[in-house]
Design a protein around this motif. Structure first.
Motif, PDB file in Angstrom:
ATOM      1  N   ALA A  68       0.588  -0.699   0.448  1.00 35.97           N
ATOM      2  CA  ALA A  68      -0.120   0.170   0.456  1.00 35.97           C
ATOM      3  C   ALA A  68       1.140   1.541  -0.201  1.00 35.97           C
ATOM      4  CB  ALA A  68      -0.467  -0.186   1.147  1.00 35.97           C
ATOM      5  N   ASP A  69       1.973   1.281   0.998  1.00 32.73           N
ATOM      6  CA  ASP A  69       3.413   2.563   1.243  1.00 32.73           C
ATOM      7  C   ASP A  69       2.959   2.808  -0.711  1.00 32.73           C
ATOM      8  OD1 ASP A  69       2.294   2.671   3.637  1.00 32.73           O
ATOM      9  OD2 ASP A  69       4.083   1.279   4.246  1.00 32.73           O
ATOM     10  N   VAL A  70       3.731   1.809  -1.275  1.00 34.93           N
ATOM     11  CA  VAL A  70       5.135   2.198  -2.402  1.00 34.93           C
ATOM     12  C   VAL A  70       2.602   2.202  -3.868  1.00 34.93           C
ATOM     13  CG1 VAL A  70       5.438   0.432  -4.862  1.00 34.93           C
ATOM     14  CG2 VAL A  70       5.802  -0.218  -2.798  1.00 34.93           C
ATOM     15  N   ILE A  71       2.004   2.218  -3.421  1.00 35.15           N
ATOM     16  CA  ILE A  71       1.456   2.624  -4.684  1.00 35.15           C
ATOM     17  C   ILE A  71       0.841   3.934  -3.891  1.00 35.15           C
ATOM     18  CG2 ILE A  71      -0.887   1.795  -3.525  1.00 35.15           C
ATOM     19  CD1 ILE A  71       0.065   1.046  -7.191  1.00 35.15           C
ATOM     20  N   LEU A  72       1.434   4.385  -2.694  1.00 34.09           N
ATOM     21  CA  LEU A  72       0.604   5.544  -2.158  1.00 34.09           C
ATOM     22  C   LEU A  72       2.095   6.505  -2.864  1.00 34.09           C
ATOM     23  CD1 LEU A  72      -1.557   4.826   0.813  1.00 34.09           C
ATOM     24  CD2 LEU A  72      -2.466   5.428  -1.210  1.00 34.09           C
ATOM     25  N   ALA A  73       3.142   6.225  -2.729  1.00 32.60           N
ATOM     26  CA  ALA A  73       3.808   6.843  -3.467  1.00 32.60           C
ATOM     27  C   ALA A  73       3.749   7.778  -4.481  1.00 32.60           C
ATOM     28  CB  ALA A  73       5.546   6.209  -2.813  1.00 32.60           C
ATOM     29  N   LYS A  74       2.875   6.875  -5.834  1.00 36.48           N
ATOM     30  CA  LYS A  74       3.016   7.378  -6.660  1.00 36.48           C
ATOM     31  C   LYS A  74       2.335   8.391  -6.788  1.00 36.48           C
ATOM     32  CE  LYS A  74       4.276   2.443  -8.768  1.00 36.48           C
ATOM     33  NZ  LYS A  74       5.982   3.392  -9.195  1.00 36.48           N
ATOM     34  N   GLU A  79      -8.099   6.721  -8.085  1.00 35.73           N
ATOM     35  CA  GLU A  79      -9.240   6.975  -7.241  1.00 35.73           C
ATOM     36  C   GLU A  79      -8.582   5.952  -6.339  1.00 35.73           C
ATOM     37  OE1 GLU A  79     -11.945  10.261  -7.131  1.00 35.73           O
ATOM     38  OE2 GLU A  79     -10.609  11.249  -8.610  1.00 35.73           O
ATOM     39  N   GLN A  80      -9.759   5.032  -6.968  1.00 36.41           N
ATOM     40  CA  GLN A  80     -10.585   4.036  -6.154  1.00 36.41           C
ATOM     41  C   GLN A  80      -9.252   3.083  -5.391  1.00 36.41           C
ATOM     42  OE1 GLN A  80     -13.876   1.459  -8.614  1.00 36.41           O
ATOM     43  NE2 GLN A  80     -12.336   3.262  -9.995  1.00 36.41           N
ATOM     44  N   VAL A  81      -8.111   2.964  -6.023  1.00 40.25           N
ATOM     45  CA  VAL A  81      -7.078   2.271  -5.882  1.00 40.25           C
ATOM     46  C   VAL A  81      -7.174   2.636  -4.558  1.00 40.25           C
ATOM     47  CG1 VAL A  81      -4.560   0.802  -6.453  1.00 40.25           C
ATOM     48  CG2 VAL A  81      -6.774   1.050  -8.219  1.00 40.25           C
ATOM     49  N   VAL A  82      -6.474   3.999  -4.229  1.00 43.12           N
ATOM     50  CA  VAL A  82      -5.912   4.901  -3.337  1.00 43.12           C
ATOM     51  C   VAL A  82      -6.767   4.742  -2.448  1.00 43.12           C
ATOM     52  CG1 VAL A  82      -5.203   7.087  -2.695  1.00 43.12           C
ATOM     53  CG2 VAL A  82      -4.355   6.545  -4.749  1.00 43.12           C
ATOM     54  N   GLU A 136       0.651   0.252 -15.197  1.00 47.49           N
ATOM     55  CA  GLU A 136       0.544  -0.387 -15.109  1.00 47.49           C
ATOM     56  C   GLU A 136       0.802  -0.855 -13.656  1.00 47.49           C
ATOM     57  OE1 GLU A 136       1.950  -4.212 -15.044  1.00 47.49           O
ATOM     58  OE2 GLU A 136       1.351  -2.574 -16.377  1.00 47.49           O
ATOM     59  N   ALA A 137       0.791   0.107 -12.594  1.00 50.49           N
ATOM     60  CA  ALA A 137       1.597   0.183 -10.667  1.00 50.49           C
ATOM     61  C   ALA A 137      -0.557  -0.652 -10.475  1.00 50.49           C
ATOM     62  CB  ALA A 137       2.062   0.934 -10.278  1.00 50.49           C
ATOM     63  N   SER A 138      -1.670   0.447 -10.709  1.00 52.89           N
ATOM     64  CA  SER A 138      -2.888  -0.118 -10.352  1.00 52.89           C
ATOM     65  C   SER A 138      -2.766  -0.872 -10.798  1.00 52.89           C
ATOM     66  CB  SER A 138      -3.755   0.730 -10.849  1.00 52.89           C
ATOM     67  OG  SER A 138      -3.342   2.348 -10.740  1.00 52.89           O
ATOM     68  N   ARG A 139      -2.772  -1.780 -11.753  1.00 50.62           N
ATOM     69  CA  ARG A 139      -3.457  -3.430 -12.630  1.00 50.62           C
ATOM     70  C   ARG A 139      -2.683  -4.003 -11.345  1.00 50.62           C
ATOM     71  NH1 ARG A 139      -1.446  -6.860 -14.444  1.00 50.62           N
ATOM     72  NH2 ARG A 139       0.284  -6.001 -15.409  1.00 50.62           N
ATOM     73  N   LEU A 140      -0.741  -3.679 -11.487  1.00 49.45           N
ATOM     74  CA  LEU A 140      -0.692  -4.914 -10.874  1.00 49.45           C
ATOM     75  C   LEU A 140      -0.831  -4.531  -8.964  1.00 49.45           C
ATOM     76  CD1 LEU A 140       2.199  -6.805 -11.474  1.00 49.45           C
ATOM     77  CD2 LEU A 140       3.798  -4.582 -10.725  1.00 49.45           C
ATOM     78  N   PHE A 141      -0.774  -3.813  -8.851  1.00 45.26           N
ATOM     79  CA  PHE A 141      -1.189  -3.923  -7.190  1.00 45.26           C
ATOM     80  C   PHE A 141      -2.658  -4.448  -6.684  1.00 45.26           C
ATOM     81  CE2 PHE A 141      -3.935  -2.116  -3.778  1.00 45.26           C
ATOM     82  CZ  PHE A 141      -2.792  -1.965  -2.762  1.00 45.26           C
TER      83      PHE A 141
END
Length: 193
Positions: A68-74, A79-82, A136-141
């Motif tokens: 979660a930290d990784v995705i939030l740092a991008k 918005e849904q992923v955040v 790609e990050a959203s999908r991968l997460f």
């Protein structure tokens, strides 16, 4: 009726030996309700399933928070992923602290424990998430976290089926109840990306 001193000593020794025979140490599968410093509910029986679940779920949750930290740092993440990443942080951070407190109460040192729980990401998986571009990050997460949650649910179900401590079983049930709909949400979001 007089009781001799020898009979009194024999009775006392028999009672002490009987009590000593009931004691066990953590990790043996026996009772752990004599451990000092445990709350009334935490002092209920603790078995190997409770200990295994707790020791495996701590690093599992820690990795979910790290993801979660990784995705939030991008920047510019959906918005849904955040929102989902923030929800995971909010839920799992306090659960980690609770499980660490249980292990402390049970006299279990996490430093002596190794192993990976179901659904854990490899170092390569984590690097891929860190290096991924925004789309790609959203999908991968979402894909990785779905697998991660599925592993957590399997471990939690094993605890529900085999655990003894009511607090630990309750946490496991909460993981099943909260992470099952999160998987459905992640599947829905993935379909829109």
């Amino acid at each position: 009726m007089k009781i001799s001193a020898a009979a009194t000593v024999a009775f006392t020794l028999t009672a002490l030996l009987a009590l000593a025979g009931c004691a066990s140490t953590p990790g043996t599968g026996g009772r752990h309700d004599e451990m000092p410093g445990m709350s009334a509910s935490a002092s209920a029986d603790v078995n190997d399933a409770d200990i295994q679940f707790t020791t495996m779920m701590i690093p599992h949750h820690q990795q979910a928070v790290e993801m979660a930290d990784v995705i939030l740092a991008k920047d510019d993440i959906d918005e849904q992923v955040v929102a989902l990443a923030e929800q995971i942080q909010t839920a799992q951070g306090p659960e980690i602290k609770q499980m660490e407190a249980w292990l402390d109460d049970w006299g279990i040192d996490m430093g002596n424990i190794s192993g990976m729980g179901d659904g854990m990401m490899s170092d390569t998986d984590m690097e891929a998430l860190e290096d991924a571009t925004v789309n790609e990050a959203s999908r991968l997460f979402l894909e990785q976290m779905t697998e991660h949650h599925q592993g957590a649910i399997e471990m939690a179900q094993t605890e529900v089926d085999n655990g003894q401590n009511p607090d630990v079983i309750s946490l496991a049930q909460n993981i099943i109840t909260s992470q099952t709909p999160e998987i459905a949400t992640m599947t829905e979001i993935l379909a829109t990306l």
